[in-house]
Enzyme design. Structure first.
Site, PDB file in Angstrom:
ATOM      1  N   LYS A  21       0.649  -1.283  -0.054  1.00  0.00           N
ATOM      2  CA  LYS A  21       0.070  -0.140  -0.679  1.00  0.00           C
ATOM      3  C   LYS A  21       0.974   0.632  -0.372  1.00  0.00           C
ATOM      4  O   LYS A  21       1.359   1.100   0.485  1.00  0.00           O
ATOM      5  CB  LYS A  21      -0.895   0.369   1.503  1.00  0.00           C
ATOM      6  CG  LYS A  21      -1.960   0.616   1.090  1.00  0.00           C
ATOM      7  CD  LYS A  21      -3.383  -0.123   0.588  1.00  0.00           C
ATOM      8  CE  LYS A  21      -4.369   0.742   0.268  1.00  0.00           C
ATOM      9  NZ  LYS A  21      -5.299   0.193  -0.175  1.00  0.00           N
TER      10      LYS A  21
HETATM   11  P1  NAD Z   1     -13.139   7.806  -2.715  1.00  0.00           P
HETATM   12  O1  NAD Z   1     -11.815   8.259  -2.154  1.00  0.00           O
HETATM   13  O2  NAD Z   1     -13.189   7.315  -3.730  1.00  0.00           O
HETATM   14  O3  NAD Z   1     -14.107   7.335  -1.188  1.00  0.00           O
HETATM   15  C1  NAD Z   1     -14.252   7.861   0.099  1.00  0.00           C
HETATM   16  C2  NAD Z   1     -15.483   8.580   0.313  1.00  0.00           C
HETATM   17  O4  NAD Z   1     -15.005   8.307   2.286  1.00  0.00           O
HETATM   18  C3  NAD Z   1     -16.210   9.895  -0.141  1.00  0.00           C
HETATM   19  O5  NAD Z   1     -17.118  10.250   0.011  1.00  0.00           O
HETATM   20  C4  NAD Z   1     -15.872  10.805   1.504  1.00  0.00           C
HETATM   21  O6  NAD Z   1     -16.099  11.746   1.537  1.00  0.00           O
HETATM   22  C5  NAD Z   1     -15.792  10.518   1.977  1.00  0.00           C
HETATM   23  N1  NAD Z   1     -14.758  10.201   3.655  1.00  0.00           N
HETATM   24  C6  NAD Z   1     -13.676  10.734   4.264  1.00  0.00           C
HETATM   25  N2  NAD Z   1     -13.582  11.197   5.321  1.00  0.00           N
HETATM   26  C7  NAD Z   1     -14.887  10.753   5.596  1.00  0.00           C
HETATM   27  C8  NAD Z   1     -15.697  11.199   7.180  1.00  0.00           C
HETATM   28  N3  NAD Z   1     -14.350  11.535   7.515  1.00  0.00           N
HETATM   29  N4  NAD Z   1     -16.377  10.403   7.373  1.00  0.00           N
HETATM   30  C9  NAD Z   1     -17.420  10.431   6.172  1.00  0.00           C
HETATM   31  N5  NAD Z   1     -16.686  10.236   4.767  1.00  0.00           N
HETATM   32  C10 NAD Z   1     -15.580  10.157   5.001  1.00  0.00           C
HETATM   33  O7  NAD Z   1     -12.365   6.768  -2.111  1.00  0.00           O
HETATM   34  P2  NAD Z   1     -12.620   4.506  -2.290  1.00  0.00           P
HETATM   35  O8  NAD Z   1     -11.958   4.361  -2.750  1.00  0.00           O
HETATM   36  O9  NAD Z   1     -13.884   4.858  -2.445  1.00  0.00           O
HETATM   37  O10 NAD Z   1     -12.712   4.460  -0.981  1.00  0.00           O
HETATM   38  C11 NAD Z   1     -12.951   3.814   0.796  1.00  0.00           C
HETATM   39  C12 NAD Z   1     -12.637   3.027   1.430  1.00  0.00           C
HETATM   40  O11 NAD Z   1     -12.508   1.281   0.837  1.00  0.00           O
HETATM   41  C13 NAD Z   1     -11.381   2.841   2.069  1.00  0.00           C
HETATM   42  O12 NAD Z   1     -11.417   2.823   2.796  1.00  0.00           O
HETATM   43  C14 NAD Z   1     -10.503   2.654   1.180  1.00  0.00           C
HETATM   44  O13 NAD Z   1      -9.330   1.344   1.737  1.00  0.00           O
HETATM   45  C15 NAD Z   1     -11.471   1.192   0.216  1.00  0.00           C
HETATM   46  N6  NAD Z   1     -11.284   0.463  -0.831  1.00  0.00           N
HETATM   47  C16 NAD Z   1     -11.273   0.611  -1.626  1.00  0.00           C
HETATM   48  C17 NAD Z   1     -10.719  -0.110  -3.263  1.00  0.00           C
HETATM   49  C18 NAD Z   1     -10.780   0.414  -3.985  1.00  0.00           C
HETATM   50  O14 NAD Z   1     -10.883  -0.379  -5.240  1.00  0.00           O
HETATM   51  N7  NAD Z   1     -11.506   1.928  -4.536  1.00  0.00           N
HETATM   52  C19 NAD Z   1     -11.254  -1.396  -3.018  1.00  0.00           C
HETATM   53  C20 NAD Z   1     -11.124  -2.098  -1.250  1.00  0.00           C
HETATM   54  C21 NAD Z   1     -11.051  -0.481  -0.028  1.00  0.00           C
END
Ligand code: NAD
Length: 444
Positions: A130
């Site tokens: 990561k």
């Molecule tokens: P993203 O940047 O697309 O979205 C993040 C979201 O979280 C946004 O809507 C943002 O406003 C919200 N957010 C941030 N801080 C916040 C808070 N304090 N309170 C409430 N909402 C808040 O990111 P993503 O890719 O959707 O990732 C989200 C989670 O999923 C992370 O934990 C990431 O590690 C995990 N994840 C992502 C993927 C992927 O393929 N993108 C894969 C596995 C896991």
């Protein structure tokens, strides 16, 4: 870091201590302690070989780079980026890149370790890594973000590579940023090597070698898990209610893919606030609003609610899809749901976990529930290597064939050991890694 990186003019590269030696400078999140707690619980339960245990509780390489970037006003900012490679016994290191002010070595270490477990649970030939940059991307213009991404890629140099360590999108990064990484990496290769290296990063735009289905893959995996859970519990998703925290890639796709099942999204929270509508929010319409305005705040077909009200919303399912440590000793008692399907990485801390268990709230743990992203990243990597393009149906079908058996493996293990699903998911992952280490041994 075990491999010498030459570093580049104008950049400092520093080696940070391994986990046993304590927390290094700039560590704040404490997230790795959560990973260790989860790991110890599973390792004790399955009586993991102590030698394998010593290997897996330690990361392989940890890189911190400080790199200068010229801003639009001509000033130079020196930024800090990380790449942690946890383990690559199963295949190349693999994991996302996050742009967020809270990124630190402890958080990246935890996220890298979870990636190793995901590869092991789903049976794909990838290890775990990561990375990220400690910035608030909303403070920068597009041109600055492009230069930041390119300079970071340049600073990482051979720390990443198509057969060695393959980044992907995570919080605040997206296909466009992956395209900049690809372009920068290829520009650093000798010309005759470039076309062989498009699999250095996944989650690319389709036209630049991305895979159909990658954008929605994590949400799709979450929905496949919820479908299996519903089947097992004789639970009809039609008319079921759910709430989502985080409406970015994972949260918005999960909601859009639950819609055809007839499930009703009744509250959503993101960094701009929380909104609710007991009659249901339309995920596509809300996603369009978020694309236009940057968040759920101000969405016209809903009422604004505060954080506590959001958490207390009575619903069948909660999908945390934002950041880590959302479900804690403080917030777990407030939840009024039957199932937590973890879209985010590490949304539940150990105290939160204990409360959910006591309250008999089911949890589909992150390392299983959100593994759809890395599985389709693996498919993208394979397509690039073979110069193939799979259609969406093929990608979705292959994803399901990975996620559903992984779900069943975790279920069987939970039954066999009479344990919770998070621990069971760890037992599955650690069991596979233990087998491979025992087969291969340590060389030299
Ligand atoms: P993203 O940047 O697309 O979205 C993040 C979201 O979280 C946004 O809507 C943002 O406003 C919200 N957010 C941030 N801080 C916040 C808070 N304090 N309170 C409430 N909402 C808040 O990111 P993503 O890719 O959707 O990732 C989200 C989670 O999923 C992370 O934990 C990431 O590690 C995990 N994840 C992502 C993927 C992927 O393929 N993108 C894969 C596995 C896991």
């Amino acid at each position: 870091m075990t491999e010498a990186n030459p570093g580049r003019a104008g950049m400092r590269m520093e080696v940070v201590p391994l986990v046993e030696e304590g927390r290094g400078a700039g560590e704040r999140s404490g997230l790795y302690a959560n990973v260790r707690g989860q790991f110890d619980r599973a390792a004790n339960l399955m009586e993991l070989d102590p030698n394998i245990r010593r290997i897996l509780e330690t990361t392989t390489n940890e890189v911190v780079v400080h790199f200068p970037v010229r801003m639009d006003d001509g000033q130079i900012e020196v930024l800090t980026g990380y790449r942690v490679q946890h383990n690559n016994i199963l295949g190349p290191f693999k994991g996302g890149l996050r742009f967020h002010p809270a990124v630190d070595i402890d958080e990246v270490r935890a996220l890298a370790t979870w990636m190793t477990w995901k590869g092991a649970i789903t049976g794909i030939p990838f290890g775990g890594a990561k990375g990220g940059i400690q910035i608030d991307p909303s403070r920068y213009t597009d041109t600055e973000l492009e230069r930041i991404t390119r300079r970071f890629t340049f600073a990482l140099g051979n720390v990443i590579g198509p057969e060695y360590d393959i980044p992907a999108p995570d919080v605040n990064t997206n296909p466009r940023i992956m395209a900049w990484i690809l372009d920068t990496y290829l520009s650093m290769m000798p010309p005759h090597e470039r076309l062989r290296c498009t699999h250095v990063v996944t989650g690319k735009p389709i036209e630049s070698g991305g895979s159909l289905g990658r954008k929605k893959a994590t949400g799709q995996g979450v929905v496949f898990c919820i479908e299996e859970w519903a089947k097992d519990h004789d639970f009809d998703l039609k008319g079921a209610t759910y709430i989502v925290q985080g409406f970015g890639n994972v949260g918005s796709w999960t909601a859009q893919l639950l819609k055809p099942h007839g499930a009703k999204l009744i509250a959503v929270e993101d960094v701009t606030g929380a909104v609710a509508n007991p009659d249901g929010l339309d995920p596509e319409d809300l996603a369009a609003h978020v694309r236009e305005t940057g968040g759920v705040f101000g969405y016209p077909n809903a009422e604004r609610i505060d954080h506590q009200t959001f958490l207390r919303t009575k619903a069948d399912i909660f999908v945390p899809a934002a950041l880590e440590n959302a479900i804690t000793a403080e917030t777990a008692p407030l939840l009024n749901v039957g199932l937590v399907a973890e879209g985010a990485n590490g949304p539940t801390d150990p105290e939160g976990d204990a409360i959910l268990e006591r309250r008999k709230i089911h949890v589909i743990p992150d390392i299983l529930c959100n593994s759809g992203g890395v599985v389709v990243s693996y498919f993208e990597w394979l397509q690039n290597k073979r110069s193939e393009y799979w259609d969406l149906e093929e990608v979705d079908c292959k994803l399901k064939k990975k996620i559903v058996p992984a779900y069943r493996r975790v279920q069987d293990t939970a039954r066999k050991y009479g344990t919770d699903w998070r621990t069971a998911a760890y037992v599955v992952a650690l069991g596979r890694l233990e087998t491979v280490y025992k087969e291969r041994g340590i060389c030299p």
